[in-house]
Design a protein around this motif. Structure first.
Motif, short mmCIF file in Angstrom:
data_model
loop_
_atom_site.label_atom_id
_atom_site.label_comp_id
_atom_site.label_asym_id
_atom_site.label_seq_id
_atom_site.Cartn_x
_atom_site.Cartn_y
_atom_site.Cartn_z
N ILE A 1 0.86 -1.19 0.00
CA ILE A 1 0.00 0.00 0.00
C ILE A 1 0.89 1.24 0.00
O ILE A 1 2.00 1.22 0.54
N VAL A 2 0.41 2.30 -0.61
CA VAL A 2 1.17 3.54 -0.67
C VAL A 2 1.11 4.22 0.69
O VAL A 2 0.03 4.40 1.26
N LEU A 3 2.27 4.59 1.20
CA LEU A 3 2.37 5.29 2.48
C LEU A 3 2.47 6.80 2.28
O LEU A 3 1.88 7.58 3.02
N PHE A 4 3.19 7.21 1.24
CA PHE A 4 3.33 8.64 0.94
C PHE A 4 3.80 8.81 -0.50
O PHE A 4 4.23 7.86 -1.15
N TYR A 5 3.68 10.04 -0.96
CA TYR A 5 4.16 10.42 -2.29
C TYR A 5 5.18 11.55 -2.12
O TYR A 5 5.00 12.42 -1.27
N VAL A 6 6.20 11.55 -2.94
CA VAL A 6 7.13 12.68 -3.06
C VAL A 6 7.22 12.98 -4.54
O VAL A 6 7.61 12.11 -5.33
N ASP A 7 6.84 14.20 -4.91
CA ASP A 7 6.82 14.60 -6.33
C ASP A 7 6.07 13.58 -7.19
O ASP A 7 6.54 13.16 -8.25
N ASP A 8 4.92 13.16 -6.71
CA ASP A 8 4.04 12.21 -7.38
C ASP A 8 4.63 10.81 -7.54
O ASP A 8 4.08 9.97 -8.24
N GLU A 9 5.76 10.53 -6.89
CA GLU A 9 6.33 9.18 -6.86
C GLU A 9 5.81 8.49 -5.61
O GLU A 9 5.93 9.01 -4.49
N ALA A 10 5.20 7.33 -5.79
CA ALA A 10 4.60 6.59 -4.67
C ALA A 10 5.67 5.77 -3.94
O ALA A 10 6.51 5.14 -4.58
N TYR A 11 5.60 5.77 -2.62
CA TYR A 11 6.46 4.94 -1.78
C TYR A 11 5.54 4.07 -0.93
O TYR A 11 4.64 4.57 -0.27
N SER A 12 5.78 2.77 -0.97
CA SER A 12 4.83 1.84 -0.36
C SER A 12 5.49 0.96 0.69
O SER A 12 6.72 0.85 0.77
N ALA B 1 11.81 4.36 15.74
CA ALA B 1 10.93 4.84 14.67
C ALA B 1 11.71 5.00 13.37
O ALA B 1 11.24 4.62 12.29
N GLN B 2 12.92 5.54 13.45
CA GLN B 2 13.75 5.72 12.26
C GLN B 2 14.07 4.37 11.63
O GLN B 2 13.99 4.20 10.42
N GLU B 3 14.42 3.39 12.46
CA GLU B 3 14.75 2.06 11.95
C GLU B 3 13.53 1.41 11.29
O GLU B 3 13.64 0.84 10.20
N LEU B 4 12.39 1.53 11.93
CA LEU B 4 11.16 0.97 11.37
C LEU B 4 10.84 1.59 10.01
O LEU B 4 10.54 0.89 9.05
N LEU B 5 10.95 2.90 9.94
CA LEU B 5 10.69 3.61 8.69
C LEU B 5 11.64 3.14 7.60
O LEU B 5 11.22 2.78 6.50
N GLU B 6 12.92 3.11 7.90
CA GLU B 6 13.91 2.74 6.88
C GLU B 6 13.75 1.30 6.41
O GLU B 6 13.84 1.01 5.22
N GLU C 1 15.57 2.00 1.36
CA GLU C 1 16.54 3.11 1.28
C GLU C 1 16.06 4.22 0.36
O GLU C 1 16.23 5.40 0.67
N ASP C 2 15.44 3.86 -0.77
CA ASP C 2 14.96 4.89 -1.70
C ASP C 2 13.88 5.77 -1.06
O ASP C 2 13.91 6.99 -1.20
N GLY C 3 12.93 5.13 -0.38
CA GLY C 3 11.88 5.89 0.27
C GLY C 3 12.40 6.76 1.40
O GLY C 3 11.99 7.91 1.56
N TYR C 4 13.33 6.22 2.16
CA TYR C 4 13.92 6.97 3.27
C TYR C 4 14.69 8.19 2.73
O TYR C 4 14.56 9.30 3.24
N THR C 5 15.45 7.96 1.67
CA THR C 5 16.21 9.05 1.05
C THR C 5 15.26 10.11 0.50
O THR C 5 15.52 11.31 0.63
N ALA C 6 14.16 9.67 -0.11
CA ALA C 6 13.19 10.63 -0.65
C ALA C 6 12.63 11.52 0.45
O ALA C 6 12.49 12.74 0.26
N LEU C 7 12.34 10.95 1.61
CA LEU C 7 11.85 11.77 2.73
C LEU C 7 12.94 12.72 3.23
O LEU C 7 12.66 13.89 3.52
N MET C 8 14.17 12.22 3.34
CA MET C 8 15.26 13.08 3.81
C MET C 8 15.49 14.25 2.86
O MET C 8 15.85 15.34 3.31
N ASP C 9 15.30 14.04 1.58
CA ASP C 9 15.55 15.08 0.59
C ASP C 9 14.35 16.01 0.39
O ASP C 9 14.43 16.96 -0.39
N CYS C 10 13.25 15.75 1.07
CA CYS C 10 12.04 16.54 0.90
C CYS C 10 12.08 17.74 1.86
O CYS C 10 11.78 17.63 3.04
N GLU C 11 12.48 18.89 1.32
CA GLU C 11 12.66 20.11 2.12
C GLU C 11 11.35 20.58 2.77
O GLU C 11 11.38 21.21 3.81
N ASP C 12 10.21 20.28 2.16
CA ASP C 12 8.93 20.77 2.66
C ASP C 12 8.25 19.82 3.65
O ASP C 12 7.12 20.05 4.05
#
Length: 138
Positions: free
Chosen positions: A41-52, A78-83, A88-99
């Motif tokens: 299931i999709v958890l979040f989107y960054v720039d319309d890219e889905a991360y599940s 929490a950080q470990e669970l998320l990652e 790694e791609d989803g975690y990096t996308a969140l880290m790079d999301c300035e907003d």
């Protein structure tokens, strides 16, 4: 030389293979550590890219979360669970999301915790974040 003889003796010693008790109706649980193809299931989107994440999060993730929380604190757990769950791609996308706001990150993390630990039912029997009431003093 004596130390080497003792070390060699220890290496030859093996643990006896456990067998189920014959006088019980208990049947051992058989598990596999091999990942299965799972629905996601999709958890979040960054720039319309889905991360599940997996639609059904294994209880092993909840156990890992609880152990890390006990040993190293909730933030690291929490950080470990998320990652682990978004990769790694989803975690990096969140880290790079300035907003990314605190509210958005909280929403993502609460969903992950609920899925990893199972939602606690509140007093009306509805799923949610109800906290158990502390016993009242007598």
């Amino acid at each position: 030389m004596a130390a080497n003889a003792r070390t060699a003796a220890k290496k030859r010693t093996t643990k006896p293979k456990p067998t189920p008790a014959a006088d019980t109706d208990f049947e051992p649980v058989r598990l596999t550590s091999k990942p299965a193809d799972v629905d996601r299931i999709v958890l979040f989107y960054v720039d319309d890219e889905a991360y599940s994440i997996p639609k059904h999060v294994g209880r092993n993730h909840g156990l890992r979360y609880l152990r890390t929380m006990r040993k190293q604190g909730e933030a690291l757990a929490a950080q470990e669970l998320l990652e682990v769950l978004i990769g790694e791609d989803g975690y990096t996308a969140l880290m790079d999301c300035e907003d990314l706001t605190d509210e958005q990150l909280d929403q993502i993390m609460n969903r992950l915790r609920d899925m990893a630990l199972g939602e606690v039912e509140d007093e009306e029997g509805k799923g949610g974040h109800a906290r158990r009431k502390a016993p009242q003093g007598h």
